[in-house]
Motif scaffolding. Structure first.
Motif, PDB file in Angstrom:
ATOM      1  N   TYR A 122       0.826  -1.218   0.000  1.00 12.45           N
ATOM      2  CA  TYR A 122       0.000   0.000   0.000  1.00 12.45           C
ATOM      3  C   TYR A 122       0.861   1.268   0.000  1.00 12.45           C
ATOM      4  O   TYR A 122       0.646   2.181  -0.805  1.00 12.45           O
ATOM      5  CB  TYR A 122      -0.945  -0.060   1.206  1.00 12.45           C
ATOM      6  CG  TYR A 122      -1.954   1.053   1.348  1.00 12.45           C
ATOM      7  CD1 TYR A 122      -3.320   0.797   1.239  1.00 12.45           C
ATOM      8  CD2 TYR A 122      -1.564   2.369   1.625  1.00 12.45           C
ATOM      9  CE1 TYR A 122      -4.268   1.806   1.403  1.00 12.45           C
ATOM     10  CE2 TYR A 122      -2.489   3.380   1.776  1.00 12.45           C
ATOM     11  CZ  TYR A 122      -3.836   3.101   1.670  1.00 12.45           C
ATOM     12  OH  TYR A 122      -4.763   4.110   1.819  1.00 12.45           O
ATOM     13  N   GLN A 126       1.100   4.357  -2.781  1.00 12.02           N
ATOM     14  CA  GLN A 126       0.916   5.759  -2.356  1.00 12.02           C
ATOM     15  C   GLN A 126       2.115   6.605  -2.788  1.00 12.02           C
ATOM     16  O   GLN A 126       1.947   7.750  -3.224  1.00 12.02           O
ATOM     17  CB  GLN A 126       0.719   5.818  -0.830  1.00 12.02           C
ATOM     18  CG  GLN A 126       0.494   7.240  -0.332  1.00 12.02           C
ATOM     19  CD  GLN A 126      -0.084   7.282   1.075  1.00 12.02           C
ATOM     20  OE1 GLN A 126      -0.537   6.275   1.615  1.00 12.02           O
ATOM     21  NE2 GLN A 126      -0.053   8.450   1.682  1.00 12.02           N
ATOM     22  N   ASP A 129       1.723   7.376  -6.395  1.00 12.86           N
ATOM     23  CA  ASP A 129       0.726   8.447  -6.582  1.00 12.86           C
ATOM     24  C   ASP A 129       1.361   9.828  -6.459  1.00 12.86           C
ATOM     25  O   ASP A 129       1.040  10.742  -7.220  1.00 12.86           O
ATOM     26  CB  ASP A 129      -0.355   8.391  -5.483  1.00 12.86           C
ATOM     27  CG  ASP A 129      -1.218   7.160  -5.542  1.00 12.86           C
ATOM     28  OD1 ASP A 129      -1.389   6.615  -6.639  1.00 12.86           O
ATOM     29  OD2 ASP A 129      -1.730   6.763  -4.469  1.00 12.86           O
TER      30      ASP A 129
HETATM   31  N1  TRP Z   1      -3.429   6.556   2.216  1.00 15.24           N
HETATM   32  C1  TRP Z   1      -4.181   7.782   2.181  1.00 15.24           C
HETATM   33  C2  TRP Z   1      -5.275   7.712   3.259  1.00 15.24           C
HETATM   34  O1  TRP Z   1      -5.532   6.675   3.782  1.00 15.24           O
HETATM   35  C3  TRP Z   1      -4.812   8.019   0.837  1.00 15.24           C
HETATM   36  C4  TRP Z   1      -3.802   8.213  -0.235  1.00 15.24           C
HETATM   37  C5  TRP Z   1      -3.610   7.424  -1.324  1.00 15.24           C
HETATM   38  C6  TRP Z   1      -2.876   9.288  -0.343  1.00 15.24           C
HETATM   39  N2  TRP Z   1      -2.627   7.935  -2.099  1.00 15.24           N
HETATM   40  C7  TRP Z   1      -2.154   9.068  -1.550  1.00 15.24           C
HETATM   41  C8  TRP Z   1      -2.602  10.398   0.462  1.00 15.24           C
HETATM   42  C9  TRP Z   1      -1.159   9.954  -1.932  1.00 15.24           C
HETATM   43  C10 TRP Z   1      -1.597  11.267   0.046  1.00 15.24           C
HETATM   44  C11 TRP Z   1      -0.871  11.048  -1.131  1.00 15.24           C
HETATM   45  O2  TRP Z   1      -5.889   8.714   3.548  1.00 15.24           O
END
Ligand code: TRP
Length: 326
Positions: A122, A126, A129
């Motif tokens: 996970y 992230q 992203d």
């Molecule tokens: N993991 C974050 C949450 O649970 C959500 C998320 C996914 C995120 N990708 C990201 C947050 C990239 C910041 C940047 O809220």
């Protein structure tokens, strides 16, 4: 850059904790805000509900002030390059560090039959992203700090192995502006999982808002002038500070200090001010949610902006790694 989970309805804590920061950032930075629909698959939800949840979270974010003309507002699954970058980053992420992640350990405890590799990695997704846009500021809450620390580790490993491509991402907030949005039951913060009757959602109708506020915990009032407020009374004042006028707050502060305060009246006032605050957001979100054409347009426009940025980054990444054979 930040990601928004497409689960549940947004509540006042999300609004004052996260959203308001996004809305402020959009005036000062080039922003990418993403609905993390792929991340949500790690827990095996019923995917029939995905579309509604994505539409809902987009609508509520726009209704709260996020402007799709100013930011790239898009869905994670629309940016395919993220999956490619995730693959490269997975080669730089070690099993041991992933297993030590607090959110992974929590999930394994909650759903021991589903500790899949997507959950384990996970934080790698992230990281992809974030760095797919080579972003450096990530507005997130405290619960995401470990993920950001891991993102910095992956970035440093990448840069060290293949050459400098990425800036180190940092958690970002407007410092002193971190506001606590207390729950109406007198303990903790508003939360979608804890006590829903003590949490105000942006989708709550007027009657529900009134009912929840009127149920907030109070007592029979102070007996001595200028006494200290018990925590649950302080919380009602904190909530009032979010939505009521300065004059209103001053009046109830004075009433408290000279022991004439009537909490019933205070809650009635708070309820009306909450209704005034929440109603326009709820109505706007409803209107957007019912306008599928507009939502499609927004998602396409967001994906277009995000894809442009992602494609540029991936050119650099493939070059840096050495995946350039002709
Ligand atoms: N993991 C974050 C949450 O649970 C959500 C998320 C996914 C995120 N990708 C990201 C947050 C990239 C910041 C940047 O809220």
């Amino acid at each position: 850059m930040s990601g928004i989970r497409p689960t549940g309805f947004l509540h006042l804590g999300n609004y004052f904790g996260a959203l308001r920061n996004y809305v402020r950032m959009q005036e000062e930075y080039e922003c990418f805000f993403m609905v993390a629909d792929l991340h949500s698959l790690t827990t095996h939800p019923d995917t029939k509900e995905l579309k509604l949840n994505v539409h809902r979270v987009l609508s509520e974010n726009i209704a709260s002030g996020l402007d799709p003309d100013k930011v790239a507002l898009y869905c994670q699954s629309h940016i395919h390059e993220t999956a490619e970058l995730y693959l490269y980053l997975n080669m730089l992420a070690y099993k041991g560090e992933l297993e030590k992640t607090a959110t992974f350990k929590d999930k394994v405890r909650q759903q021991p039959d589903n500790s899949n590799a997507g959950l384990l990695t996970y934080p790698v997704l992230q990281t992809a992203d974030i760095i797919i846009h080579r972003a450096s500021l990530v507005p997130v809450g405290k619960d995401q700090e470990q993920h950001l620390e891991m993102a910095r580790n992956f970035v440093n490993r990448f840069n060290h192995r293949y050459g400098d491509v990425f800036p180190e991402p940092q958690a970002f907030n407007y410092g002193s502006e971190l506001v606590k949005v207390p729950s109406l039951d007198g303990s903790g913060k508003m939360s979608k999982s804890e006590n829903q009757n003590a949490t105000l959602f942006l989708s709550d109708d007027d009657e529900l808002v009134r009912k929840k506020v009127m149920k907030a915990k109070t007592d029979s009032g102070p007996l001595e002038k200028n006494s200290q407020k018990p925590g649950y009374i302080e919380n009602i004042f904190l909530l009032m500070k979010l939505v009521s006028s300065d004059d209103t707050i001053k009046k109830f502060e004075e009433d408290f200090n000279n022991c004439t305060i009537r909490y019933g009246d205070m809650k009635k006032q708070l309820a009306e001010d909450m209704v005034k605050f929440i109603t326009p957001i709820r109505q706007k979100a409803e209107a957007i949610r019912n306008d599928e054409k507009y939502l499609k347009f927004i998602m396409e426009k967001g994906a277009e902006k995000a894809n442009k940025s992602a494609k540029a980054t991936m050119e650099l990444v493939r070059q840096a790694i050495g995946l350039n054979y002709y």
